[in-house]
Structure formats: structure tokens, C-alpha cells
Scaffold this motif. Structure first.
Motif, PDB file in Angstrom:
ATOM      1  N   GLY A  80       0.985  -1.132  -0.079  1.00  0.00           N
ATOM      2  CA  GLY A  80      -0.020  -0.053   0.029  1.00  0.00           C
ATOM      3  C   GLY A  80       0.720   1.301  -0.014  1.00  0.00           C
ATOM      4  N   TRP A  81       0.253   2.212   0.185  1.00  0.00           N
ATOM      5  CA  TRP A  81       0.784   3.630   0.100  1.00  0.00           C
ATOM      6  C   TRP A  81       0.990   4.452   1.352  1.00  0.00           C
ATOM      7  CZ3 TRP A  81      -2.609   1.264  -2.961  1.00  0.00           C
ATOM      8  CH2 TRP A  81      -2.308   0.985  -4.211  1.00  0.00           C
ATOM      9  N   LEU A  82       0.140   4.067   2.314  1.00  0.00           N
ATOM     10  CA  LEU A  82       0.404   4.989   3.425  1.00  0.00           C
ATOM     11  C   LEU A  82       1.756   4.821   4.174  1.00  0.00           C
ATOM     12  CD1 LEU A  82      -2.112   6.221   5.435  1.00  0.00           C
ATOM     13  CD2 LEU A  82      -1.808   4.015   6.434  1.00  0.00           C
ATOM     14  N   ILE A 108     -13.103   3.614   3.923  1.00  0.00           N
ATOM     15  CA  ILE A 108     -13.593   3.320   2.563  1.00  0.00           C
ATOM     16  C   ILE A 108     -12.452   3.298   1.652  1.00  0.00           C
ATOM     17  CG2 ILE A 108     -14.562   4.626   0.449  1.00  0.00           C
ATOM     18  CD1 ILE A 108     -16.596   6.044   2.197  1.00  0.00           C
ATOM     19  N   GLY A 109     -12.089   2.139   1.184  1.00  0.00           N
ATOM     20  CA  GLY A 109     -10.839   1.737   0.306  1.00  0.00           C
ATOM     21  C   GLY A 109      -9.901   1.003   1.309  1.00  0.00           C
ATOM     22  N   SER A 110      -9.976  -0.275   1.388  1.00  0.00           N
ATOM     23  CA  SER A 110      -8.789  -1.126   2.238  1.00  0.00           C
ATOM     24  C   SER A 110      -7.660  -1.691   1.349  1.00  0.00           C
ATOM     25  CB  SER A 110      -9.785  -2.224   2.701  1.00  0.00           C
ATOM     26  OG  SER A 110     -11.039  -1.808   3.302  1.00  0.00           O
ATOM     27  N   ILE A 137     -14.729  -1.044   4.048  1.00  0.00           N
ATOM     28  CA  ILE A 137     -15.561  -1.023   2.800  1.00  0.00           C
ATOM     29  C   ILE A 137     -14.584  -1.062   1.755  1.00  0.00           C
ATOM     30  CG2 ILE A 137     -17.670  -0.032   1.354  1.00  0.00           C
ATOM     31  CD1 ILE A 137     -18.447   1.420   4.155  1.00  0.00           C
ATOM     32  N   ASP A 138     -15.019  -1.843   0.610  1.00  0.00           N
ATOM     33  CA  ASP A 138     -14.101  -1.757  -0.760  1.00  0.00           C
ATOM     34  C   ASP A 138     -14.753  -3.037  -1.742  1.00  0.00           C
ATOM     35  OD1 ASP A 138     -12.081  -2.443  -2.594  1.00  0.00           O
ATOM     36  OD2 ASP A 138     -10.557  -1.527  -1.334  1.00  0.00           O
ATOM     37  N   PRO A 139     -14.974  -2.821  -2.870  1.00  0.00           N
ATOM     38  CA  PRO A 139     -15.385  -3.915  -3.672  1.00  0.00           C
ATOM     39  C   PRO A 139     -14.368  -4.765  -4.101  1.00  0.00           C
ATOM     40  CG  PRO A 139     -15.141  -1.769  -4.975  1.00  0.00           C
ATOM     41  CD  PRO A 139     -15.011  -1.607  -3.533  1.00  0.00           C
ATOM     42  N   ALA A 173     -18.233  -4.284  -1.025  1.00  0.00           N
ATOM     43  CA  ALA A 173     -19.384  -3.304  -1.868  1.00  0.00           C
ATOM     44  C   ALA A 173     -18.578  -1.936  -2.140  1.00  0.00           C
ATOM     45  CB  ALA A 173     -20.398  -3.170  -0.860  1.00  0.00           C
ATOM     46  N   ARG A 174     -19.393  -1.076  -3.012  1.00  0.00           N
ATOM     47  CA  ARG A 174     -19.032   0.331  -3.290  1.00  0.00           C
ATOM     48  C   ARG A 174     -19.241   1.178  -2.068  1.00  0.00           C
ATOM     49  NH1 ARG A 174     -17.099  -0.196  -8.202  1.00  0.00           N
ATOM     50  NH2 ARG A 174     -17.905  -1.766  -9.247  1.00  0.00           N
ATOM     51  N   SER A 175     -18.679   2.107  -1.820  1.00  0.00           N
ATOM     52  CA  SER A 175     -19.085   2.989  -0.351  1.00  0.00           C
ATOM     53  C   SER A 175     -20.448   3.348  -0.538  1.00  0.00           C
ATOM     54  CB  SER A 175     -18.206   4.106  -0.177  1.00  0.00           C
ATOM     55  OG  SER A 175     -18.008   4.823  -1.861  1.00  0.00           O
ATOM     56  N   ILE A 189     -11.572   8.142   4.317  1.00  0.00           N
ATOM     57  CA  ILE A 189     -11.693   7.978   2.952  1.00  0.00           C
ATOM     58  C   ILE A 189     -10.380   7.884   2.134  1.00  0.00           C
ATOM     59  CG2 ILE A 189     -12.525   9.404   0.736  1.00  0.00           C
ATOM     60  CD1 ILE A 189     -14.723  10.662   2.607  1.00  0.00           C
ATOM     61  N   ASP A 190     -10.293   6.623   1.293  1.00  0.00           N
ATOM     62  CA  ASP A 190      -9.303   6.420   0.524  1.00  0.00           C
ATOM     63  C   ASP A 190      -9.630   5.306  -0.589  1.00  0.00           C
ATOM     64  OD1 ASP A 190      -6.483   6.241  -0.424  1.00  0.00           O
ATOM     65  OD2 ASP A 190      -5.863   4.969   1.336  1.00  0.00           O
ATOM     66  N   GLY A 191     -10.791   5.601  -1.315  1.00  0.00           N
ATOM     67  CA  GLY A 191     -11.078   4.953  -2.440  1.00  0.00           C
ATOM     68  C   GLY A 191     -10.472   5.368  -3.620  1.00  0.00           C
ATOM     69  N   LEU A 192     -11.207   5.504  -4.768  1.00  0.00           N
ATOM     70  CA  LEU A 192     -10.616   5.911  -5.980  1.00  0.00           C
ATOM     71  C   LEU A 192     -10.461   7.450  -5.782  1.00  0.00           C
ATOM     72  CD1 LEU A 192     -13.067   4.318  -8.580  1.00  0.00           C
ATOM     73  CD2 LEU A 192     -10.835   3.355  -7.591  1.00  0.00           C
ATOM     74  N   HIS A 193      -9.373   7.988  -6.658  1.00  0.00           N
ATOM     75  CA  HIS A 193      -8.965   9.334  -6.461  1.00  0.00           C
ATOM     76  C   HIS A 193      -9.410  10.378  -7.584  1.00  0.00           C
ATOM     77  CE1 HIS A 193      -7.096   7.570  -3.036  1.00  0.00           C
ATOM     78  NE2 HIS A 193      -5.811   8.145  -3.242  1.00  0.00           N
ATOM     79  N   ASP A 194     -10.228  10.203  -8.465  1.00  0.00           N
ATOM     80  CA  ASP A 194     -10.744  10.977  -9.268  1.00  0.00           C
ATOM     81  C   ASP A 194     -11.773  11.906  -8.557  1.00  0.00           C
ATOM     82  OD1 ASP A 194     -13.636   9.866 -10.535  1.00  0.00           O
ATOM     83  OD2 ASP A 194     -12.197   8.438  -9.796  1.00  0.00           O
TER      84      ASP A 194
HETATM   85  C1  LIG Z   1      -5.724   3.553  -2.699  1.00  0.00           C
HETATM   86  S1  LIG Z   1      -6.420   1.877  -2.360  1.00  0.00           S
HETATM   87  C2  LIG Z   1      -6.786   2.007  -0.833  1.00  0.00           C
HETATM   88  C3  LIG Z   1      -5.370   1.877  -0.031  1.00  0.00           C
HETATM   89  C4  LIG Z   1      -5.368   1.522   1.395  1.00  0.00           C
HETATM   90  N1  LIG Z   1      -6.443   2.493   2.358  1.00  0.00           N
HETATM   91  C5  LIG Z   1      -4.100   1.311   1.904  1.00  0.00           C
HETATM   92  O1  LIG Z   1      -3.822   2.016   2.989  1.00  0.00           O
HETATM   93  O2  LIG Z   1      -3.318   0.622   1.598  1.00  0.00           O
HETATM   94  C6  LIG Z   1      -8.049   2.467  -3.007  1.00  0.00           C
HETATM   95  C7  LIG Z   1      -9.074   1.262  -2.872  1.00  0.00           C
HETATM   96  O3  LIG Z   1     -10.192   1.937  -3.085  1.00  0.00           O
HETATM   97  C8  LIG Z   1     -11.148   0.711  -3.573  1.00  0.00           C
HETATM   98  N2  LIG Z   1     -12.303   1.392  -4.124  1.00  0.00           N
HETATM   99  C9  LIG Z   1     -12.728   1.436  -5.359  1.00  0.00           C
HETATM  100  N3  LIG Z   1     -13.823   1.961  -5.639  1.00  0.00           N
HETATM  101  C10 LIG Z   1     -14.613   1.927  -4.330  1.00  0.00           C
HETATM  102  C11 LIG Z   1     -15.911   2.409  -3.766  1.00  0.00           C
HETATM  103  N4  LIG Z   1     -16.796   2.777  -4.617  1.00  0.00           N
HETATM  104  N5  LIG Z   1     -15.989   2.192  -2.420  1.00  0.00           N
HETATM  105  C12 LIG Z   1     -14.944   1.717  -1.688  1.00  0.00           C
HETATM  106  N6  LIG Z   1     -13.595   1.420  -1.998  1.00  0.00           N
HETATM  107  C13 LIG Z   1     -13.523   1.542  -3.385  1.00  0.00           C
HETATM  108  C14 LIG Z   1     -10.322   0.085  -4.654  1.00  0.00           C
HETATM  109  O4  LIG Z   1     -10.718  -1.102  -4.851  1.00  0.00           O
HETATM  110  C15 LIG Z   1      -8.949   0.288  -3.916  1.00  0.00           C
HETATM  111  O5  LIG Z   1      -8.757  -1.367  -3.105  1.00  0.00           O
END
Ligand SMILES: C[S@@+](CC[C@H](N)C(=O)[O-])C[C@H]1O[C@@H](n2cnc3c(N)ncnc32)[C@H](O)[C@@H]1O
Length: 255
Positions: A80-82, A108-110, A137-139, A173-175, A189-194
Motif C-alpha cells: 500500500g501507500w500509507l 472507504i478503500g481497504s 468497505i471496498d469492492p 461493496a462500493r461505499s 476516505i481512501d477509495g478511488l481518487h478521481d
Molecule cells: C488507494 S487504494 C486504498 C489503499 C488502502 N487504504 C491502504 O492503506 O493501502 C483504493 C481502494 O479503493 C477501492 N475502491 C474503489 N472503488 C471503491 C468504492 N466505490 N468504495 C470503496 N472502495 C473503493 C479499490 O478497490 C482500492 O482497493
């Protein structure tokens, strides 16, 4: 051949933002100071952002210290990136949230569990008896940086390896499809970044942040303009105090 130096097109606006950020700092309005300093930094990347450096130092003592050495060491072998410094702030924020408020922590985003294990180990070390849980939560599918891998199994393995699987509810699931119908003391919050994804995550959760609860974002930095856009609105909406900013991890508290 002569070369002509050009005043960068956004430089005037950047200078105005820098002056406004400095003024906000003198009023201890850290949310506004950071939003303005970040705008200036985006408009004029040469701006060395002293304001942000001063701000980081002032914020460093707001959340109570905890000994996160073992927690940070544990997360370090998870993909991961943390960064370790960000993980230490995430642990402090988690500890503060569950000590101060009743409720659960939402992530959100594991991905593979780097932040998940950081927060779960913190809950385990400070407040297991309160019944606080981590809702992760993460799909776990279709994420570009996972190269097609299903990260659900990797996350489960990470949690088992660190003996925190009993503290975490993995929600595949999606958030925005998950009902947040339980008390919450912190959301990370650390899901998709767009921009549209981060703003959708933010808008979905923001009303679930009660007074005294925390909201954290990862990757608040210029190379993730979508995250910056989503966070700027939070910093400027007047309902939050900035309580931590290390690396690209930012934590606000609703007042
Ligand atoms: C940047 S990574 C998370 C990194 C993580 N927090 C870590 O510390 O390593 C982004 C994650 O968001 C998830 N993701 C994508 N869409 C999502 C959504 N709608 N809801 C929740 N998570 C989502 C992706 O599957 C991905 O695993």
C-alpha cells in the motif's frame, strides 16, 4: 537569441491566496489557511509553501500522542501507500475518535489492508471493551493498481496475520451502496481518487460525521487533484476544524 522570462499566468492569484492564507494563520483558522495555501501551491508550484510547513508543525500537537511504534511496524509489511508517519497520525486519530465518541470507525478503500490493520490494531490496543469496530468497505475488484487481483483474500490474510479479524467487518461493496445506519466516530476516505469518486464518497458520508467525530482523507496533495478538490470544499465549509496533517493524510473534526 534572447529568452523572455514570463510571469506565470496564475501567479497573481497565487500571491493573493498566499497573503490570505497567512492572514488565516494569524487568526488560527487552519482549515482556511491550508485550503488557500494549497490553492497557491497548485497555481504557482514554485511557491515553497512555508505556510503549510508552519501549519504542519502547529497541528502536530493537537491530537493526543499514543505509542504507535508497534502498530506502524505491523502495517509496514502490508502492500500500500500509507507512509509510517501517516500511519502514526491515522492511529492517533483513531484512538482519539473512539476514546472521545461512542461508535464505529468506517474505512472507504481497504486494498490489501495497510490502513485497515493500522486502525484495527489501534482499536484493539485502546478500546476493545467499548465494542468499537472497524467497517472496512471496498469492492475488491477492478482496481487498476491491483493488477486484476482480488484483494479480498489479501485483506483477510492481513487481518488474520495481525490477529484483528474479530474487530473488522469486511464489507465487499462500493461505499455508496452501504447503509451507514450505525453510530460512527470516524470515517477514513481512501477509495478511488478521481474528483467525481472522492466527491461522491465525501457527500455520501459527510452527514454521518457528528459533532466531535473525525473525517480523514489520504492523498491530499497536488498530484491527486480530485482529492484536493473534494477536500478544499470540506476545509472551506465552516463546519470542521483541522486537527492533523502529515504527509498527505489530513484529519478534520466536526465542531
Ligand atoms: C488507494 S487504494 C486504498 C489503499 C488502502 N487504504 C491502504 O492503506 O493501502 C483504493 C481502494 O479503493 C477501492 N475502491 C474503489 N472503488 C471503491 C468504492 N466505490 N468504495 C470503496 N472502495 C473503493 C479499490 O478497490 C482500492 O482497493
Amino acid at each position: 537569441m534572447s529568452t523572455h522570462w514570463r510571469w506565470p499566468p496564475d501567479a497573481n492569484r497565487a500571491l493573493i491566496n498566499i497573503v490570505r492564507a497567512e492572514r488565516a494563520m494569524t487568526r488560527s483558522d487552519y482549515c482556511r489557511a491550508l485550503a488557500l495555501a494549497m490553492s497557491a501551491h497548485l497555481q504557482l508550484p514554485q511557491y515553497p509553501s512555508w505556510t503549510i510547513d508552519v501549519l504542519r508543525r502547529r497541528l502536530a500537537t493537537i491530537l493526543p500522542e499514543i505509542d504507535s511504534t508497534a502498530i506502524v511496524r505491523a502495517m509496514d509489511d502490508v502492500e500500500g501507500w500509507l507512509t509510517p508517519a501517516e500511519a502514526a497520525l491515522l492511529a492517533r486519530a483513531t484512538a482519539h475518535a473512539i476514546r472521545e465518541g461512542s461508535g464505529h470507525v468506517v474505512e472507504i478503500g481497504s486494498f490489501c489492508g495497510r490502513s485497515t490493520v493500522t486502525m484495527a490494531l489501534t482499536i484493539k490496543s485502546v478500546a476493545l471493551d467499548q465494542g468499537s469496530r472497524l467497517i472496512a468497505i471496498d469492492p475488491h475488484e477492478g482496481y487498476s493498481d491491483a493488477s486484476g487481483r482480488d484483494t479480498y483474500e489479501l485483506l483477510s490474510q492481513t487481518l488474520c496475520k495481525h490477529n484483528v479479524e474479530h474487530i473488522v467487518d469486511i464489507i465487499r461493496a462500493r461505499s455508496t451502496d452501504v447503509a451507514l445506519d450505525f453510530p460512527i466516530c470516524m470515517i477514513f476516505i481512501d477509495g478511488l481518487h478521481d474528483a467525481s469518486s472522492v466527491c461522491a464518497d465525501r457527500d455520501y458520508v459527510i452527514d454521518h460525521i457528528r459533532t466531535g467525530s473525525l473525517l480523514a482523507f489520504h492523498d491530499y496533495r497536488p498530484d491527486f487533484p480530485g482529492v484536493v478538490k473534494a477536500v478544499q470544499d470540506v476545509l472551506l465549509d465552516g463546519h470542521f476544524d483541522l486537527v492533523g496533517f502529515t504527509g498527505s493524510l489530513l484529519v478534520v473534526c466536526r465542531h
